[in-house]
Design a protein around this motif. Sequence first.
Motif, PDB file in Angstrom:
ATOM      1  N   VAL A 188       0.845  -1.202   0.000  1.00  0.00           N
ATOM      2  CA  VAL A 188       0.000   0.000   0.000  1.00  0.00           C
ATOM      3  C   VAL A 188       0.876   1.245   0.000  1.00  0.00           C
ATOM      4  CG1 VAL A 188      -1.896   1.169   1.197  1.00  0.00           C
ATOM      5  CG2 VAL A 188      -1.620  -1.286   1.477  1.00  0.00           C
ATOM      6  N   LEU A 189       0.444   2.271  -0.719  1.00  0.00           N
ATOM      7  CA  LEU A 189       1.088   3.576  -0.690  1.00  0.00           C
ATOM      8  C   LEU A 189      -0.019   4.627  -0.712  1.00  0.00           C
ATOM      9  CD1 LEU A 189       4.045   4.723  -0.832  1.00  0.00           C
ATOM     10  CD2 LEU A 189       3.585   5.142  -3.231  1.00  0.00           C
ATOM     11  N   GLY A 190      -0.023   5.534   0.274  1.00  0.00           N
ATOM     12  CA  GLY A 190      -1.141   6.468   0.291  1.00  0.00           C
ATOM     13  C   GLY A 190      -0.944   7.683   1.175  1.00  0.00           C
ATOM     14  N   LEU A 191      -2.005   8.455   1.281  1.00  0.00           N
ATOM     15  CA  LEU A 191      -2.019   9.710   2.046  1.00  0.00           C
ATOM     16  C   LEU A 191      -3.215   9.743   2.976  1.00  0.00           C
ATOM     17  CD1 LEU A 191      -1.596  12.021  -1.022  1.00  0.00           C
ATOM     18  CD2 LEU A 191       0.078  11.912   0.788  1.00  0.00           C
ATOM     19  N   LYS A 192      -3.034  10.374   4.124  1.00  0.00           N
ATOM     20  CA  LYS A 192      -4.167  10.672   5.006  1.00  0.00           C
ATOM     21  C   LYS A 192      -3.964  12.103   5.497  1.00  0.00           C
ATOM     22  CE  LYS A 192      -5.189   6.023   6.541  1.00  0.00           C
ATOM     23  NZ  LYS A 192      -4.812   4.987   7.489  1.00  0.00           N
ATOM     24  N   THR A 193      -4.995  12.902   5.334  1.00  0.00           N
ATOM     25  CA  THR A 193      -4.881  14.316   5.686  1.00  0.00           C
ATOM     26  C   THR A 193      -5.959  14.679   6.685  1.00  0.00           C
ATOM     27  OG1 THR A 193      -4.219  14.662   3.400  1.00  0.00           O
ATOM     28  CG2 THR A 193      -4.692  16.614   4.699  1.00  0.00           C
ATOM     29  N   GLY A 202      -8.439  10.454   2.934  1.00  0.00           N
ATOM     30  CA  GLY A 202      -7.221   9.833   2.418  1.00  0.00           C
ATOM     31  C   GLY A 202      -7.492   8.938   1.245  1.00  0.00           C
ATOM     32  N   TRP A 203      -6.462   8.685   0.510  1.00  0.00           N
ATOM     33  CA  TRP A 203      -6.577   7.695  -0.553  1.00  0.00           C
ATOM     34  C   TRP A 203      -5.264   6.937  -0.651  1.00  0.00           C
ATOM     35  CZ3 TRP A 203      -3.226   8.141  -4.624  1.00  0.00           C
ATOM     36  CH2 TRP A 203      -2.711   9.417  -4.905  1.00  0.00           C
ATOM     37  N   ASN A 204      -5.353   5.776  -1.202  1.00  0.00           N
ATOM     38  CA  ASN A 204      -4.141   4.965  -1.371  1.00  0.00           C
ATOM     39  C   ASN A 204      -4.273   4.074  -2.584  1.00  0.00           C
ATOM     40  OD1 ASN A 204      -5.217   2.251  -0.531  1.00  0.00           O
ATOM     41  ND2 ASN A 204      -5.652   3.408   1.338  1.00  0.00           N
ATOM     42  N   VAL A 205      -3.134   3.720  -3.137  1.00  0.00           N
ATOM     43  CA  VAL A 205      -3.088   2.728  -4.214  1.00  0.00           C
ATOM     44  C   VAL A 205      -2.469   1.472  -3.636  1.00  0.00           C
ATOM     45  CG1 VAL A 205      -3.010   4.287  -6.179  1.00  0.00           C
ATOM     46  CG2 VAL A 205      -0.902   3.699  -5.017  1.00  0.00           C
TER      47      VAL A 205
END
Lengths: 267, 158
Positions: A188-193, A202-205
């Motif tokens: 998983v690689l993603g962001l949470k704001t 957030g979203w992740n790929v």
Amino acid sequence: MIRTFNFSFILSSCLYCGTLFAQNKPVAPAAKPAKDTTRQSAVKKITVAPPKDSSWLIPGGLRLGVDLGRIVNNIYYPYRQEYTIVADARINARTYAAVEVGYTNTPHSDTNYTYKGNGMFATLGVDYNFLKRQYVNEKNMFYGGIRYGISHFNYEVPTYTIHSPYWGGQLSGSYPKTNVTAHWAELVLGLKTEVLKNFFLGWNVRTRILMNSVEKDGFKPLTIPGFGSGSKRTVFDMQYTVSYVLPFYKVRERYVPPKVKKEVSTR
Amino acid sequence: MKTIYKLIIAGLFLVGMAACENETKVCDQTLRADAHVEFRRDSAGFVWDSTFRAVTTLALDKDTLLKNVRTNNVYFTLDPMHDSSRFMLRIDSLVGKDTLTFRYKRTPMFISPGCGFGTTFQLDTVIATRHLIDSVIITQKSVVNSNDTHVQLFFYTE
């Protein structure tokens, strides 16, 4: 991105200034000067006093959320009705334990066959936050993670029809209910704001790699709950999450002194 | 905050891109499991392909599969509803015809989410009348695609 740019700019500016100072060789004095008691030494030994309390508390808590990407998914794939709850909990300053659980229903019907499938899934793993905090309480994340996924599900084909245009007839049959367990690994690689206090978007790929075969009697399921397509060994997916942190505990972070680079002596 | 919006929009865009393939809508691997039959002649142990100038094939009481075509091989669409199929084979309009009977076991097979199910066959026996056909050899019993040669028909040498 802006922060990264600023950081890079400041870092490169410091390095540039450091290089300029390093190239200014001190001028040798013509004669030994008399001891001047009115001036203090220009090079003063700077000592940083260690903080009295070498640890402090940073926000922890259990972050609970849902994957809204499944709603978009359901528009494109009407036969994949999936519901996912995501959760993570801070273990230390950068590491989070992550869990996802969900349920998938797979109804499909066309002129060739009807299909029914449903099952539960869960993934368990860790996320590592690569983002350097700007302040102690910052909770934004740019993270990479690894997961182990397991799904137990069943599927059946109540009716199928094989058409034979040449012979002018059709053959009907059914495929019995089959129970299967699937295992997979996930990156998983993603962001949470944090957009509001304790409220995150957030979203992740992610990429998933199936570790066992789910084919029974030459018949693969349409979908594997939590994994995706039943006919592929590797799939790519996205999550779009909204989540809320229940801040019922804090995590202690310890002071780590910065590493001092050894000066290289030049003659 | 602008950065956040950019990230959210980029995320939504990627979700849209990722969700473009519906496997149940596309049938990209149709199952063609017809029995592939090649024509041969055997003369004193020397075997060669035999091309006939006007081959006609049809299942008994059905439409023609092939009509007066110059070829050295034919495909027979087996009946998925019964355990045997009978076909007429005529290699030339001026000569007699033969009848071929295929006996087999049927197995339903899931092809793909878009295509649904099809039938594969396991040949037991192939029986032929002996007007022009000398002998029959089953070279591949499993009929799961039409790329393999399943049966060779040996014709009398003139």
